[in-house]
Design a protein around this motif. Sequence first.
Motif, mmCIF file in Angstrom:
data_model
loop_
_atom_site.group_PDB
_atom_site.id
_atom_site.type_symbol
_atom_site.label_atom_id
_atom_site.label_comp_id
_atom_site.label_asym_id
_atom_site.label_seq_id
_atom_site.Cartn_x
_atom_site.Cartn_y
_atom_site.Cartn_z
ATOM 1 N N PHE A 17 0.824 -1.205 0.000
ATOM 2 C CA PHE A 17 0.000 0.000 0.000
ATOM 3 C C PHE A 17 0.865 1.265 0.000
ATOM 4 C CE2 PHE A 17 -1.591 3.187 3.080
ATOM 5 C CZ PHE A 17 -2.622 3.732 2.337
ATOM 6 N N LEU A 18 1.821 1.340 0.920
ATOM 7 C CA LEU A 18 2.655 2.539 1.050
ATOM 8 C C LEU A 18 3.534 2.751 -0.181
ATOM 9 C CD1 LEU A 18 3.744 2.194 4.795
ATOM 10 C CD2 LEU A 18 2.017 3.735 3.846
ATOM 11 N N PHE A 19 4.171 1.668 -0.633
ATOM 12 C CA PHE A 19 5.069 1.811 -1.776
ATOM 13 C C PHE A 19 4.292 2.144 -3.044
ATOM 14 C CE2 PHE A 19 7.470 0.139 -5.399
ATOM 15 C CZ PHE A 19 8.677 0.804 -5.216
ATOM 16 N N LYS A 20 3.118 1.553 -3.220
ATOM 17 C CA LYS A 20 2.328 1.797 -4.420
ATOM 18 C C LYS A 20 1.978 3.277 -4.557
ATOM 19 C CE LYS A 20 -1.860 0.082 -4.522
ATOM 20 N NZ LYS A 20 -2.974 -0.879 -4.759
ATOM 21 N N VAL A 21 1.534 3.881 -3.477
ATOM 22 C CA VAL A 21 1.162 5.294 -3.523
ATOM 23 C C VAL A 21 2.386 6.168 -3.770
ATOM 24 C CG1 VAL A 21 0.200 7.212 -2.204
ATOM 25 C CG2 VAL A 21 -0.864 4.952 -2.064
ATOM 26 N N MET A 22 3.472 5.926 -3.031
ATOM 27 C CA MET A 22 4.672 6.748 -3.192
ATOM 28 C C MET A 22 5.273 6.584 -4.586
ATOM 29 S SD MET A 22 6.596 6.540 0.519
ATOM 30 C CE MET A 22 6.772 4.752 0.486
ATOM 31 N N SER A 30 3.752 5.683 -7.401
ATOM 32 C CA SER A 30 2.894 6.285 -8.429
ATOM 33 C C SER A 30 3.028 7.805 -8.445
ATOM 34 C CB SER A 30 1.436 5.886 -8.215
ATOM 35 O OG SER A 30 0.944 6.398 -6.993
ATOM 36 N N LEU A 31 3.129 8.418 -7.256
ATOM 37 C CA LEU A 31 3.337 9.865 -7.193
ATOM 38 C C LEU A 31 4.676 10.250 -7.815
ATOM 39 C CD1 LEU A 31 2.018 10.588 -3.577
ATOM 40 C CD2 LEU A 31 0.937 11.285 -5.720
ATOM 41 N N LEU A 32 5.710 9.467 -7.529
ATOM 42 C CA LEU A 32 7.028 9.741 -8.101
ATOM 43 C C LEU A 32 7.006 9.609 -9.624
ATOM 44 C CD1 LEU A 32 10.092 10.213 -7.915
ATOM 45 C CD2 LEU A 32 10.349 7.744 -7.521
ATOM 46 N N VAL A 33 6.397 8.542 -10.117
ATOM 47 C CA VAL A 33 6.347 8.313 -11.563
ATOM 48 C C VAL A 33 5.560 9.415 -12.267
ATOM 49 C CG1 VAL A 33 5.412 6.782 -13.342
ATOM 50 C CG2 VAL A 33 6.694 5.825 -11.436
ATOM 51 N N ASP A 34 4.417 9.810 -11.697
ATOM 52 C CA ASP A 34 3.632 10.892 -12.299
ATOM 53 C C ASP A 34 4.416 12.199 -12.311
ATOM 54 O OD1 ASP A 34 1.463 9.421 -12.998
ATOM 55 O OD2 ASP A 34 0.174 10.063 -11.347
ATOM 56 N N LYS A 35 5.182 12.447 -11.249
ATOM 57 C CA LYS A 35 5.996 13.656 -11.187
ATOM 58 C C LYS A 35 7.089 13.640 -12.254
ATOM 59 C CE LYS A 35 7.616 17.500 -9.411
ATOM 60 N NZ LYS A 35 6.860 18.777 -9.549
ATOM 61 N N LEU A 36 7.748 12.512 -12.419
ATOM 62 C CA LEU A 36 8.805 12.399 -13.430
ATOM 63 C C LEU A 36 8.247 12.537 -14.842
ATOM 64 C CD1 LEU A 36 10.925 9.465 -11.922
ATOM 65 C CD2 LEU A 36 11.461 11.910 -11.895
ATOM 66 N N LYS A 37 7.047 12.012 -15.063
ATOM 67 C CA LYS A 37 6.433 12.138 -16.391
ATOM 68 C C LYS A 37 5.999 13.574 -16.666
ATOM 69 C CE LYS A 37 3.514 8.738 -15.750
ATOM 70 N NZ LYS A 37 2.411 7.771 -15.985
ATOM 71 N N SER A 38 5.381 14.201 -15.690
ATOM 72 C CA SER A 38 4.925 15.575 -15.899
ATOM 73 C C SER A 38 6.080 16.543 -16.069
ATOM 74 C CB SER A 38 4.046 16.017 -14.723
ATOM 75 O OG SER A 38 4.788 16.025 -13.513
ATOM 76 N N SER A 39 7.239 16.184 -15.510
ATOM 77 C CA SER A 39 8.447 17.015 -15.660
ATOM 78 C C SER A 39 9.243 16.637 -16.903
ATOM 79 C CB SER A 39 9.329 16.874 -14.419
ATOM 80 O OG SER A 39 8.631 17.255 -13.247
ATOM 81 N N HIS A 40 8.771 15.667 -17.665
ATOM 82 C CA HIS A 40 9.414 15.200 -18.897
ATOM 83 C C HIS A 40 10.815 14.646 -18.656
ATOM 84 C CE1 HIS A 40 6.090 17.030 -21.063
ATOM 85 N NE2 HIS A 40 6.316 18.176 -20.431
ATOM 86 N N ILE A 41 11.015 14.096 -17.465
ATOM 87 C CA ILE A 41 12.304 13.460 -17.161
ATOM 88 C C ILE A 41 12.339 12.060 -17.751
ATOM 89 C CG2 ILE A 41 13.788 12.627 -15.292
ATOM 90 C CD1 ILE A 41 12.730 14.923 -13.580
ATOM 91 N N ILE A 42 11.205 11.376 -17.710
ATOM 92 C CA ILE A 42 11.090 10.069 -18.354
ATOM 93 C C ILE A 42 9.839 10.060 -19.225
ATOM 94 C CG2 ILE A 42 12.317 8.785 -16.554
ATOM 95 C CD1 ILE A 42 9.619 7.910 -15.441
ATOM 96 N N THR A 43 9.841 9.224 -20.247
ATOM 97 C CA THR A 43 8.683 9.109 -21.119
ATOM 98 C C THR A 43 7.667 8.135 -20.508
ATOM 99 O OG1 THR A 43 9.581 7.236 -22.364
ATOM 100 C CG2 THR A 43 10.160 9.469 -23.118
ATOM 101 N N PRO A 44 6.426 8.188 -20.961
ATOM 102 C CA PRO A 44 5.441 7.228 -20.464
ATOM 103 C C PRO A 44 5.869 5.778 -20.671
ATOM 104 C CG PRO A 44 4.325 9.022 -21.574
ATOM 105 C CD PRO A 44 5.794 9.228 -21.806
ATOM 106 N N THR A 45 6.464 5.471 -21.818
ATOM 107 C CA THR A 45 6.900 4.097 -22.072
ATOM 108 C C THR A 45 8.012 3.685 -21.123
ATOM 109 O OG1 THR A 45 6.244 4.149 -24.398
ATOM 110 C CG2 THR A 45 7.934 2.555 -23.773
ATOM 111 N N THR A 46 8.970 4.570 -20.895
ATOM 112 C CA THR A 46 10.054 4.261 -19.953
ATOM 113 C C THR A 46 9.499 4.025 -18.555
ATOM 114 O OG1 THR A 46 11.633 5.595 -21.223
ATOM 115 C CG2 THR A 46 12.204 5.107 -18.944
ATOM 116 N N SER A 47 8.529 4.827 -18.159
ATOM 117 C CA SER A 47 7.973 4.704 -16.805
ATOM 118 C C SER A 47 7.284 3.355 -16.600
ATOM 119 C CB SER A 47 6.989 5.847 -16.531
ATOM 120 O OG SER A 47 5.787 5.683 -17.251
#
Length: 530
Positions: A347-352, A354-371
Amino acid sequence: MAAPKAPLFHPLSRRLHILLLMNVGSFVNMYMNSNIAITINCMVNSTATALNNPILTSLNETIILESPFSNTSNGQIDEVVENQCGAQHKDGKPIVIDYGGSLVWDKSIQNFVFSGTFWGGLITCLPSIFLVQKLNPKWAIFATQANKALMNSLIPFFSLHLGYYFTFGARFMLGVSDAFTVPFYNSIITNWFPVAERSTALAIYTTGNQLAIVFGNPISAAFCQSRWGWPMVYYYAAASAVGWCIVWLIFGSNSPHECKKMTTVERIYLNENVVAKKTKEQRKSQKIPWVKMMTNHAFIAYLYCNFVITVLITFIMIYLPTYTKDVLLLSVLANGAFTSLPSVFNFLFKVMWSLLVDKLKSSHIITPTTSVKISQSLTNFGGALFFFLVVMFVDCTRPILAFVLFCSINVCFGAQISGAYTSLLSIAPQFTATMSSVGMCVNMIGKVLTPMIVGYFNTSGTVLEWNRVLLAFSCLSCSAAIVFLALGSGEVQDFAHEPKKAIIEKDEDKELIVTVRMNSLQAESMTALN
């Protein structure tokens, strides 16, 4: 002019209210399915089944049996003393832990009863593919939960008085509901949440699955040891579902367009950032590109990963309590705590994550496919590693190590939300419900095969047999990671592109003309564990 952003985490956020309601719904839904995991050990008379087991009786040794509920003894029960394994006979003879049940169901019958839910979902998933685009999600979800409540209320009577075939039938009907539940939830999330919020939304919604294990297993264990006994587990689950259904009918909504109470700011924001809600006529007339969809490499990768993760999670949710009873020799309350706490880490890791991945995608650090590829690799390679370590190092003398390793497995599984499942909701958003139904068919195949896999390697519950099961799962998990790395994607696929369309809608508060760009959805998004 861009619409003002309406934050998801706000007391007046209507989509947050819908999300939390769905979270509780997933909790109740999962608990009605998984409550048998702990309860089956309380239902079954392990003493009788052990004495009827030819593998154990062929050892020509007295079988030592311990029941936490009874001080009575018979010719087969001998002195039990304490050592580093917990309950162990002084001469090292075999031990069977008995939780005080009355049903004489051997391992094959237990696997048969477990599989009822899976067969129900498998047989129903094919018609569900063609129905999910036409049915009303809100009312369909209500119907599935009501059906599950009824079946849970009947299981005690069926088991005690009519036999395991009737219990199988009740669980079969639970599976019938499962074939529809996830596709309709996915459809509602697609209607309510913009692309940039979907990984987070699905992570929160699907935590209900983990919470059902975290709280459900200890609750079931406590009921088993109470004066009401194991039947109360099923009555409690049914009552919880009835309560949720009432709340869902009052506050649930298929989309922002059907929601009557919402701030104007949030309504404008969702109208401009979420896929347009199709009318009933549009849903019926929409053409599905079946050939292109079923041969798409990204969808194939999702389906295979979905199959594998379903097998692994089914084992964790259904068979882990039996594993810990057979291998670690835990009492019923200790078993409930042991099998529930690893889900907290999921539960804890899933939420953290997903927030990290969404942040990296919105910042264009990683692409959706890479994520999605990074997330799925963590899920499957990590899970394979820790399953292998359990095989190599865990026995009844190392319960703490077993706990750490199973917690690590659950942590890895938490990344699945941002991996293959996000890929599903990203590659063709307008076909989410249909693809989810196809995924549910594969999901049900995995669930049906899990008891067969466990039963093939494990016939009597010895440590060696359980290790063979876990080793097979480790290899299967590795194969899923390799397939997704080669074929997976987080981008909208060619078969899903369609031209821009202007849709005129009437707002609840005032007339609004909203241009909704149907092809602007990018690869991001959503996931849910079965």
